[in-house]
Write an enzyme that holds these catalytic residues in place. Structure first.
Site, PDB file in Angstrom:
ATOM      1  N   ARG A   1     -43.807  74.493 -34.728  1.00 29.57           N
ATOM      2  CA  ARG A   1     -44.988  73.471 -34.686  1.00 29.57           C
ATOM      3  C   ARG A   1     -45.549  73.360 -36.039  1.00 29.57           C
ATOM      4  NH1 ARG A   1     -47.799  71.626 -30.934  1.00 29.57           N
ATOM      5  NH2 ARG A   1     -47.967  69.965 -32.705  1.00 29.57           N
ATOM      6  N   HIS A   2     -45.169  74.364 -36.934  1.00 29.47           N
ATOM      7  CA  HIS A   2     -45.371  74.233 -38.439  1.00 29.47           C
ATOM      8  C   HIS A   2     -44.435  73.330 -38.951  1.00 29.47           C
ATOM      9  CE1 HIS A   2     -48.534  77.530 -38.269  1.00 29.47           C
ATOM     10  NE2 HIS A   2     -48.086  77.823 -37.058  1.00 29.47           N
TER      11      HIS A   2
ATOM     12  N   TYR B   1     -29.336  77.114 -35.045  1.00 30.40           N
ATOM     13  CA  TYR B   1     -28.029  77.371 -34.448  1.00 30.40           C
ATOM     14  C   TYR B   1     -27.880  76.371 -33.377  1.00 30.40           C
ATOM     15  CZ  TYR B   1     -24.199  80.144 -32.459  1.00 30.40           C
ATOM     16  OH  TYR B   1     -22.982  80.580 -32.228  1.00 30.40           O
TER      17      TYR B   1
ATOM     18  N   ALA C   1     -26.780  74.716 -29.957  1.00 29.89           N
ATOM     19  CA  ALA C   1     -26.312  75.026 -28.772  1.00 29.89           C
ATOM     20  C   ALA C   1     -25.474  73.743 -27.840  1.00 29.89           C
ATOM     21  CB  ALA C   1     -27.406  75.367 -27.568  1.00 29.89           C
TER      22      ALA C   1
ATOM     23  N   ARG D   1     -26.294  74.667 -21.651  1.00 27.14           N
ATOM     24  CA  ARG D   1     -27.494  75.297 -21.914  1.00 27.14           C
ATOM     25  C   ARG D   1     -28.881  75.120 -21.378  1.00 27.14           C
ATOM     26  NH1 ARG D   1     -29.526  71.782 -27.204  1.00 27.14           N
ATOM     27  NH2 ARG D   1     -29.187  69.666 -26.215  1.00 27.14           N
TER      28      ARG D   1
ATOM     29  N   ARG E   1     -50.602  82.995 -37.527  1.00 26.74           N
ATOM     30  CA  ARG E   1     -49.753  83.737 -36.533  1.00 26.74           C
ATOM     31  C   ARG E   1     -49.820  85.413 -36.864  1.00 26.74           C
ATOM     32  NH1 ARG E   1     -49.146  80.106 -33.170  1.00 26.74           N
ATOM     33  NH2 ARG E   1     -48.477  78.089 -33.796  1.00 26.74           N
TER      34      ARG E   1
END
Lengths: 306, 306, 306, 306
Positions: free
Chosen positions: B112-113, B121, B123, B201, B228
């Site tokens: 969200r930043h 990576y 999938a 996935r 955070r």
């Protein structure tokens, strides 16, 4: 003179003291670091820092632990694939920081590219130098009669001379008055308060030089270069884009090669244009009237395929 | 196990081969490069690259030719001034690139930043590993009864055991079935086509680990860390923020110090809160009722000044 | 069922109470406002708000005081010119706000488009519904054998049945366990604390539905649509892009027409590709070997011109 | 004169023709639409369009189907909570589009706020008007002796008169020469080519007026207003921020009220400052020397609590 002896000494000092690093290094880029490449009459670009190289693009695309394949060929193929399919995020993994000296009217175009970091020399805080862009006679052109926002032929004779004279004298007068307003001594040697710098600067014309640090990732830099190294860009910003292209070509040769082929040297064709290409390849004689394109579009289409 | 022996060998190789560079170097950061710092049960953060250091912040703020002042004290004062007055652009002149391994539900908060560059990576392209976040017993908490989006006390006894058992068995079953669906052999050994990875996935739960390269400038990193590393952030992302804080403190000690004082350790007071402070300093007894604040605001205000 | 009767009543109420405004209105868009258009098995898109219309694009491009020319034809020509020359800022002057319900694995691709505003339903704060994406049998495909990140043929017979059965039963089991963990009553009816929602959600697979408000300007929306309505995009996000295309076509017909011609129906040709077109138009027989292109590039080139 | 009679007629026409819409409406904002509010001597701001209102902020925060609660009080409490805890995304769900006329040196500060959409009047394409910012005598100040980038006392007598005379005569001379360079007739009535506009503009000083359409979301607008309505901002941009504050207060009264309390009227305290407050509330006599703060910090701290 863009760089003073003291500034040159600082640059030389930085260029003479390598330090060890574990980071990815681009040897091509190291040879450019800090050097000021002249642009226009008083401007320059110089690379202050960079992050990443061609391998780093591939490493990020693969989210890998090490440096990626040893094979340069594989890396180049991957980079071309990424560029062709608009996979922009791996190119964002490289970053460049430039120190640029440029006329204010060029800076005003440049800043429209928002995805970048900028620190500009503050004319609220500091006093600007007496440095103005005065075009070479070969770059003083008339308003274009075809393109409403472009240039036509080079001005000549008395008209060119008048323009040069105006630009020079108005710049100097504006700067004289700028100095007079901020001075702590009035015209007759009497003490005065001196106008605030943030106000005095408003007297300075748009051909005065400013400078900034500009930091951008490679994807957004390529976007900037595609638009500003383009023949439709104003000459005075194009020469900056061209100077940057040269260092980027040495920094990330594979990425720059793909950029050159797919963006700088490529063209976007509309559905209508592709349809015309197909018809022409089948032997049909297509004209603007039968193409479905407007006159402007057709002219650009012909420029691309002829 | 977060890092395989081959991966560790790749990391070791990178750490053992310094190269000369002319760029700004942060010695504190060089010692962290590439090392994977464990976070949660299978995750990590590791620094892949960085640009700039404390001096580079000052150099950009001054738009200077050389390295800036020799005085470390002056630089620190300038950095504190910049931080205090929200002059964010010089901090944007530093950049960091991290390789992060993290559970998907943490990744969903993190992303969200928006002002950052990311390569995750894929999938769609690759097969994910059988690695799931299973919390430590001390981090399995009840829903908070005060804060609708937080945690309350630690679960105990049979309830805690049931939760752990569910998380483990559901993860494993989901992964077994993921493998079975993409396999080229069916349950009875017969050949099968194998489900597309981009579809398979979707059977995997949000505690599976993913990984990405994440690149961000220091100003936006500080913003991320402030939110955070805060006590209101979910524990599972806070531990990543804490791990990053440690390397940033070594990378740009002066900037991190200013961040710690003005942001992490500071507080924003509303006009009402400032008014209460003024009244209290004059000796008035102020209560929630006479403060003009809501109960929640007053509780937070008391937390800040007591 | 995507919309409950109460929700439908709220939507109906909003659709039945027009109010006067002085702002630019798009009649085509007004007819879509609030209506939920179904996508996949439980998802939808619905327009919550919009700003601007075709005229507003032209008004901004001209920085004009009134509405611009009365001539629709002039406006359309200007819009096509802006699109063709990548003048993106006037398109940024239109904005759309959508409410979207979508599977989490689709949301994870979607969110990678960073230049947008998002408010997602919070699973830290609220309890998610038992709604999972289970593909239609005609959209359960094998892994592609040509494209490493795409789909091949449709799965059939027992294999398809097994996949469907796994997706259904794993979703339901995961949700049963999610409910059991957050419940205030244990399996034998005894009271329990109930796991924090921010933890319990980690057991839910990526085909669960989430929802968000998503706001974006027209330029960035076109960028999203070009990539996600493309045949290389995953089917499950493409259907969202297709649904959005339909409402955009009614909102800004001229801009959407230009987008369709220059972006969706167009193609970018590299310098090498343009060179091949020129040679072919002169009658030369060009093959992959003599083109200078890689096999992949040549295949895509042939796809564009044949 | 900022608005010509024809422009005023266009504005009046737009203001007199309301149309029905189903979108969220802000009655307070409708009364401002299109009206040009004068700023400085030739500038203005006027609202061209807006999206959302206080209810829309809450609706997005709740990702709800309808309009949200009927209770205005609940909405206000939620909005204050969101502002206090830096939940910025719901505020991003409102958007405003302004037409602004402003001096170039103000535009250069303004554009540094990057998260916004801009269309500026093009001086490559069009001819600028003879309109220059000449400060009121009460706003012609000396350079500050405390703050290196601010203003001190008002200039008086002959010095003030000299400054005004310089600004007026240099502006007019620069504009006369701008006109002469682009003219198609030379000084003696002979035909000439006329300098390209993109070149001629470089002779114009930074107090010339430009104009643009500027579109921004409410969160980023608040950030702009906090920095530019601040007493440290240059007067000439502060008056624009003040004028915008007035219309925003009518557009989203609850959000603006929270902004006023938490941002405009609030202050950020460092860890050191909070520590001092705590010590002072316990009766300790704290001085700059015992505070741990620098002199500048202490001065600002005292300003906030006294």
């Amino acid at each position: 003179m863009p760089i003073s002896p003291e500034q040159q000494a600082e640059i030389d000092e930085q260029r003479s003291s390598p330090q060890p690093t574990l980071r990815a290094v681009s040897e091509g880029m190291e040879s450019h670091l800090y050097t000021a490449y002249p642009v226009l009459d008083h401007g320059f670009i110089r690379v202050i820092d960079y992050m990443g190289n061609d391998e780093a693009i591939c490493q990020a695309a693969r989210v890998s632990y090490g440096k990626g394949t040893k094979s340069v060929q594989n890396d180049e193929g991957l980079i071309r694939y990424l560029m062709r399919h608009w996979h922009s995020t791996p190119f964002e993994m490289c970053e460049i920081k430039l120190h640029v000296k440029l006329p204010v009217f060029v800076a005003r175009q440049w800043i429209r590219h928002r995805t970048a970091n900028v620190n500009e020399y503050s004319a609220r805080y500091s006093i600007l130098d007496r440095e103005f862009y005065i075009p070479e006679p070969s770059h003083i052109n008339a308003q274009s009669v075809i393109n409403n926002q472009g240039r036509g032929g080079v001005l000549e004779g008395a008209e060119a001379a008048r323009v040069l004279e105006i630009l020079k004298s108005d710049s100097n007068r504006a700067y004289d008055n700028y100095e007079a307003m901020i001075a702590e001594t009035g015209p007759d040697g009497e003490p005065q308060d001196g106008l605030a710098r943030e106000l005095a600067r408003m007297n300075l014309p748009a051909n005065i030089y400013t400078q900034w640090y500009w930091k951008v990732d490679l994807h957004n830099l390529f976007h900037f270069l595609r638009l500003r190294a383009d023949s439709h860009a104003q000459y005075e910003i194009r020469v900056y884009a061209d100077a940057i292209c040269k260092v980027v070509a040495d920094w990330v040769p594979a990425a720059y090669g793909a950029f050159e082929d797919y963006r700088l040297g490529g063209a976007t064709m509309s559905g209508k244009a592709l349809d015309c290409v197909r018809r022409m390849l089948k032997g049909e004689e297509v004209t603007q009237e039968t193409s479905g394109m407007s006159k402007g579009e057709w002219r650009e289409f012909e420029g691309a395929i002829k």
